[in-house]
Motif scaffolding. Structure first.
Motif, PDB file in Angstrom:
ATOM      1  N   TYR A 111       0.815  -1.214   0.000  1.00  0.00           N
ATOM      2  CA  TYR A 111       0.000   0.000   0.000  1.00  0.00           C
ATOM      3  C   TYR A 111       0.848   1.263   0.000  1.00  0.00           C
ATOM      4  O   TYR A 111       0.353   2.338   0.333  1.00  0.00           O
ATOM      5  CB  TYR A 111      -0.939  -0.019   1.214  1.00  0.00           C
ATOM      6  N   GLY A 112       2.114   1.138  -0.368  1.00  0.00           N
ATOM      7  CA  GLY A 112       2.977   2.303  -0.422  1.00  0.00           C
ATOM      8  C   GLY A 112       3.375   2.788   0.961  1.00  0.00           C
ATOM      9  O   GLY A 112       3.326   2.053   1.941  1.00  0.00           O
ATOM     10  N   THR A 113       3.740   4.047   1.033  1.00  0.00           N
ATOM     11  CA  THR A 113       4.188   4.639   2.295  1.00  0.00           C
ATOM     12  C   THR A 113       3.207   5.713   2.745  1.00  0.00           C
ATOM     13  O   THR A 113       2.233   6.036   2.047  1.00  0.00           O
ATOM     14  CB  THR A 113       5.585   5.264   2.135  1.00  0.00           C
TER      15      THR A 113
ATOM     16  N   ASP B  29       3.624   8.701   2.627  1.00  0.00           N
ATOM     17  CA  ASP B  29       3.705   9.853   1.729  1.00  0.00           C
ATOM     18  C   ASP B  29       2.917   9.664   0.435  1.00  0.00           C
ATOM     19  O   ASP B  29       2.786  10.607  -0.363  1.00  0.00           O
ATOM     20  CB  ASP B  29       5.172  10.143   1.398  1.00  0.00           C
ATOM     21  N   ASP B  30       2.387   8.464   0.204  1.00  0.00           N
ATOM     22  CA  ASP B  30       1.585   8.205  -0.988  1.00  0.00           C
ATOM     23  C   ASP B  30       0.116   8.532  -0.741  1.00  0.00           C
ATOM     24  O   ASP B  30      -0.308   8.729   0.407  1.00  0.00           O
ATOM     25  CB  ASP B  30       1.729   6.738  -1.407  1.00  0.00           C
ATOM     26  N   ASP B  31      -0.667   8.566  -1.822  1.00  0.00           N
ATOM     27  CA  ASP B  31      -2.108   8.786  -1.681  1.00  0.00           C
ATOM     28  C   ASP B  31      -2.746   7.612  -0.944  1.00  0.00           C
ATOM     29  O   ASP B  31      -2.334   6.458  -1.093  1.00  0.00           O
ATOM     30  CB  ASP B  31      -2.762   8.936  -3.053  1.00  0.00           C
TER      31      ASP B  31
END
Length: 497
Positions: free
Chosen positions: A364-366, A368-370
């Protein structure tokens, strides 16, 4: 003579004893003449404690559980009449999960020494079940935090743990940490770690296990590194890893469980904050619980009582912590959570996915991502408790997450609003010890596999595995079965839901 039995003699009584290997324990049968003595013969033992003369006259014979046995061997002669002596090192244990080191010494006839050695080998095979992953004569890296708790960790290890490990013929390397982050550096940089040791033992609170898992995540061969079992001796103000794996805060009993433990896979989480990635094994919290953890450092002399004092003060003050929570909820209702718990509580390790090479990719990214579109967003200006955990017990008197499981692939999330009546807040507070807050209508309890939290206040505390983190947004996701712990049981020591 039965190949599972040998004969020996008590010292100094010279009474004949038959020792038989049963399914789960050694059974001792003393000669009839000794049953008539007013005092019990020397070297008595049972699975819990030595049997008194009055109870010995009953039909029950003394016995000792295989789990309690540390070692057995034939040594040189103690008396001119006999060639050798059989010694058995073991622990007496209690229902409250305490342990005390003991030694039984019996004389052996010269003609039975060879058969006694064969019997010992059969005994040790049952005492250390290799097919279940139990290693005898473990090679242990002991990481001691001399600053943890009340500063008594090293003395506790030397007095209560080391004698048991020595009796089990473990090979010990002690390392005393010198500063925060030192344990992570040791684990990250040690050459041939996986070849040198069978387990890492954290003689500390929960800060050292947190560092160890992060150190493992930074090793060149991450996949291999995370097969290294990690465990804990309860020598800090918080010892949740030990309480969940062992069910006790007794150092001696926990040491026995280290000796008898086998590798068990356990979920681990990744946390991203301010461009960095961390591993978290226990909990993440913002709000009242973090305030009680990080904000009561000046009360560390009180031990675990500081958490109770801290939370009571904040409940009475109706403290609130505005924030935004975005979360991927897997199970939301009580029935869904219970169903998921029952489906996964006996899940075998063999059913888990194979580990990837390297540190697992972030699905799911970090932070800082959407935020992914399928996540639920919760805005709150009056949140009191935001608490996410991977184990039932957060301390020995707080079963905050009764539905938590070692490798179900979920985190357990608890949300409580500050607007509820004070009487209900106090009721929740007093029911946490037994996990009964789970059924409160004022407690929101979810199974989740990822979330992000953004604090809206200007300052405050964030606690990750009991460690202070920057008061900034962070995101967490689960990695099923990534870590390995050393445990005598495949399940957490909690009653469940």
């Amino acid at each position: 003579m039965n190949q599972d039995s040998i004969y020996a003699y008590t010292i100094p009584d010279n009474g004949r004893v038959k020792l038989t290997l049963d399914e789960r324990f050694i059974r001792l049968e003393y000669s009839q003449s000794l049953r008539d003595h007013n005092t019990f013969p020397a070297g008595c033992l049972s699975s819990v404690s030595c049997i008194s003369p009055s109870s010995f006259n009953s039909k029950q014979n003394p016995s000792i559980l295989y789990f309690n046995i540390l070692w057995a061997e034939v040594s040189s002669a103690l008396m001119s009449d006999f060639k050798a002596a059989l010694t058995i090192d073991y622990c007496t244990t209690t229902e409250k999960k305490t342990a005390q080191l003991q030694k039984l010494t019996l004389s052996i006839d010269a003609e039975f020494v060879d058969s006694c050695n064969e019997w010992i080998q059969k005994l040790l095979q049952r005492v250390y079940n290799a097919s279940a992953g139990v290693v005898r004569c473990k090679r242990l890296l002991i990481l001691i935090n001399p600053f943890g708790g009340q500063g008594k960790a090293r003395a506790m290890f030397q007095a209560e743990s080391l004698p048991i490990m020595d009796a089990a013929r473990c090979k010990i390397d002690e390392v005393v940490t010198k500063y925060k982050g030192h344990a992570a550096e040791i684990i990250e940089n040690m050459e041939n770690l996986e070849e040198l040791y069978d387990a890492i033992v954290c003689c500390s609170g929960d800060g050292i296990p947190h560092e160890v898992f992060n150190g493992l995540s930074r090793r060149p061969d991450v996949k291999k590194a995370f097969t290294m079992p990690v465990c804990q001796l309860p020598c800090g103000s918080g010892s949740a890893l030990c309480v969940n794996l062992v069910g006790s805060k007794n150092v001696s009993y926990s040491s026995l469980c280290v000796v008898k433990g086998a590798p068990q896979r356990m979920d681990l989480c990744s946390l991203t904050q301010k461009g960095k990635r961390y591993m978290t094994f226990l909990s993440q919290t913002l709000g009242m619980i973090a305030d009680c953890d990080i904000g009561t450092e000046h009360l560390r002399w009180m031990g675990e009582a500081r958490f109770t004092v801290g939370i009571l003060m904040r409940v009475l003050a109706k403290s609130k912590y505005p924030c935004e929570i975005s979360v991927r909820i897997a199970h939301e209702s009580r029935n869904q959570v219970r169903q998921a718990y029952n489906e996964h509580k006996l899940r075998p390790q063999s059913s888990l996915p194979d580990q990837e090479d390297g540190l697992p990719a972030l699905k799911y990214g970090t932070v800082d991502d959407d935020v992914p579109e399928d996540w639920k967003t919760i805005e709150s200006s009056s949140l009191a408790i935001f608490y996410v955990g991977k184990m039932p017990w957060m301390s020995s008197d707080a079963m905050f997450f009764p539905a938590a499981l070692p490798r179900d692939g979920y985190m357990d999330m608890v949300l409580v609003d500050s607007k509820i009546p004070l009487s209900e807040s106090l009721k929740i507070l007093t029911s946490i010890e037994e996990g009964k807050h789970f059924d409160s209508k004022h407690v929101h309890y979810y199974k989740v596999d990822a979330y992000r939290i953004t604090p809206k206040a200007k300052s405050g505390f964030i606690s990750i595995d009991g460690e202070s983190f920057s008061f900034d947004p962070f995101q967490v996701e689960i990695h099923q079965g990534l870590a390995t712990v050393l445990s005598h049981s495949p399940s957490f020591q909690a009653p469940g839901v």
